[in-house]
Enzyme design. Structure first.
Site, short mmCIF file in Angstrom:
data_model
loop_
_atom_site.label_atom_id
_atom_site.label_comp_id
_atom_site.label_asym_id
_atom_site.label_seq_id
_atom_site.Cartn_x
_atom_site.Cartn_y
_atom_site.Cartn_z
N GLY A 1 0.85 -1.19 0.00
CA GLY A 1 0.00 0.00 0.00
C GLY A 1 0.88 1.23 0.00
O GLY A 1 2.11 1.13 -0.11
N HIS B 1 3.11 4.67 -4.80
CA HIS B 1 3.73 5.88 -5.33
C HIS B 1 4.38 5.56 -6.66
O HIS B 1 4.32 4.42 -7.14
CB HIS B 1 4.72 6.48 -4.32
CG HIS B 1 5.76 5.50 -3.84
ND1 HIS B 1 6.73 4.98 -4.67
CD2 HIS B 1 5.96 4.94 -2.63
CE1 HIS B 1 7.50 4.16 -3.99
NE2 HIS B 1 7.04 4.09 -2.75
N GLY C 1 7.25 4.95 -7.52
CA GLY C 1 8.19 3.82 -7.51
C GLY C 1 7.46 2.52 -7.84
O GLY C 1 7.89 1.75 -8.71
N HIS C 2 6.31 2.28 -7.18
CA HIS C 2 5.52 1.08 -7.49
C HIS C 2 5.04 1.13 -8.95
O HIS C 2 5.04 0.13 -9.65
CB HIS C 2 4.27 0.99 -6.60
CG HIS C 2 4.56 0.92 -5.13
ND1 HIS C 2 4.30 1.96 -4.28
CD2 HIS C 2 5.10 -0.07 -4.38
CE1 HIS C 2 4.65 1.62 -3.05
NE2 HIS C 2 5.14 0.40 -3.07
N GLY D 1 11.68 -3.27 -6.41
CA GLY D 1 12.50 -2.07 -6.55
C GLY D 1 13.87 -2.25 -5.90
O GLY D 1 14.01 -2.92 -4.87
N LYS E 1 15.46 0.04 -4.42
CA LYS E 1 15.61 0.83 -3.19
C LYS E 1 15.68 -0.10 -1.97
O LYS E 1 16.44 0.11 -1.06
CB LYS E 1 14.47 1.83 -3.02
CG LYS E 1 14.79 2.80 -1.88
CD LYS E 1 13.64 3.65 -1.49
CE LYS E 1 12.53 2.89 -0.87
NZ LYS E 1 12.54 2.79 0.57
N SER F 1 9.43 6.70 -1.25
CA SER F 1 9.10 5.70 -0.24
C SER F 1 7.73 6.05 0.30
O SER F 1 7.41 7.25 0.44
CB SER F 1 10.13 5.76 0.90
OG SER F 1 9.62 5.13 2.05
N ARG G 1 6.94 5.87 3.19
CA ARG G 1 7.19 6.51 4.49
C ARG G 1 7.55 8.00 4.36
O ARG G 1 7.56 8.70 5.36
CB ARG G 1 8.27 5.75 5.26
CG ARG G 1 7.82 4.37 5.70
CD ARG G 1 8.79 3.70 6.64
NE ARG G 1 8.21 2.53 7.28
CZ ARG G 1 8.40 1.27 6.88
NH1 ARG G 1 9.18 0.99 5.85
NH2 ARG G 1 7.81 0.27 7.51
O1 PAF Z 1 8.26 -4.22 -0.60
C1 PAF Z 1 7.10 -4.37 -0.17
O2 PAF Z 1 6.21 -3.57 -0.44
C2 PAF Z 1 6.80 -5.57 0.69
O3 PAF Z 1 7.87 -5.93 1.49
C3 PAF Z 1 6.26 -6.78 -0.11
C4 PAF Z 1 7.31 -7.31 -1.07
C5 PAF Z 1 5.00 -6.40 -0.85
C6 PAF Z 1 5.92 -7.92 0.86
O4 PAF Z 1 4.91 -7.57 1.75
#
Ligand code: PAF
Length: 278
Positions: free
Chosen positions: A28, A31, A33-34, A144, A146, A182, A184
């Site tokens: 969740g 951002h 990056g994802h 990623g 990172k 991130s 965070r």
């Molecule tokens: O990198 C993450 O977001 C988490 O560690 C992952 C790989 C989804 C596992 O919960």
């Protein structure tokens, strides 16, 4: 985008999915990056599956599970707009029923760096990633750079346990001023965010000194430390220069490639970053 909330509903769809299937997992707090992982998956997969699960087992008792900046509606909309085909949002009770009693645990590589500061963290990661691979059955899974140690741990797990999945690593995405994206970062105040710029600045300076011929591991580590120390709000957890595969610390002369990585606290916020010295 098809949103599924049960493992069974994914299994039903799975039989008709066109491969290769690319998996983009997230806790969740989606951002750019994802979303860059989604872009990478779209380049070489027919079906893009994303996984959204705030995995409690990878958070320690004093960590930020309860405040983790996950906004389901926003996360769904970002993944949808970027072209994810199927999003699985499993329920905690389905992933960890009351009699769940298995841990996938790797060895030494999980005890170093983040593992030494966050006991049990990587057991939580490898357990959920194993379950996720078994449930989704992707051909490729995108992670990623990172989270460099997480990436190495997952690559090692896949090799050691013969998971039939190709792990694709994707470059860290940064804001224009260098701060690594991130989930965070949302916790940071304006002043804290400004101090956080010293992380990349330190890594960047150290990389420049390496590229100018510096090969002494302590000196290179120290370039990062001195830069970060200029920022009063930051406490350094570690600055590491390690072998990129084993993550064992380098002493003396650097023989590239080497992974220069760090973890800090800014107030209560835990941030990590790294660069590869090649
Ligand atoms: O990198 C993450 O977001 C988490 O560690 C992952 C790989 C989804 C596992 O919960």
């Amino acid at each position: 985008m098809e949103i599924l909330r049960t493992i069974e509903s994914y299994r039903e769809l799975y039989v008709d999915l066109q491969g290769p299937i690319g998996l983009v997992p997230t806790l969740g707090g989606v951002h750019e990056g994802h979303l860059s992982l989604v872009d990478a998956a779209k380049k070489d997969c027919k079906t893009i599956v994303s996984w959204l699960f705030l995995n409690p087992k990878q958070f320690g008792p004093n960590e930020d599970l309860n405040s983790y900046p996950a906004e389901e509606k926003e996360d769904i909309s970002l993944l949808d707009q970027r072209g994810v085909d199927i999003l699985l949002i499993p329920k905690t009770i389905d992933i960890y029923p009351s009699d769940f009693d298995t841990v996938v645990k790797l060895g030494k590589i999980t005890e170093l760096l983040e593992g030494s500061r966050r006991p049990g963290h990587f057991d939580g990661v490898t357990t959920i990633v194993s379950k996720m691979f078994n449930i989704i059955q992707p051909d490729r899974a995108y992670f990623g750079e990172k989270d460099a140690q997480q990436l190495r741990v997952i690559q090692k797990m896949v090799k050691d346990l013969n998971f039939p999945v190709e792990i694709i690593s994707c470059p860290t995405v940064r804001d224009n001023d260098g701060l690594a994206l991130s989930s965070r970062n949302k916790y940071l105040s304006i002043v804290e965010r400004n101090d956080a710029l010293s992380l990349y600045q330190g890594l960047h300076n150290a990389k420049a000194s390496f590229e100018n011929g510096e090969r002494n591991a302590d000196i290179v580590r120290n370039v990062v430390i001195q830069e970060i120390k200029k920022s009063p709000l930051i406490t350094i957890d570690y600055v590491s220069l390690s072998d990129p595969l084993s993550l064992v610390e380098i002493s003396g002369k650097i023989t590239p490639p080497a992974l220069l990585s760090l973890a800090v606290h800014i107030g209560k916020t835990h941030l990590i970053d790294n660069v590869l010295l090649e």
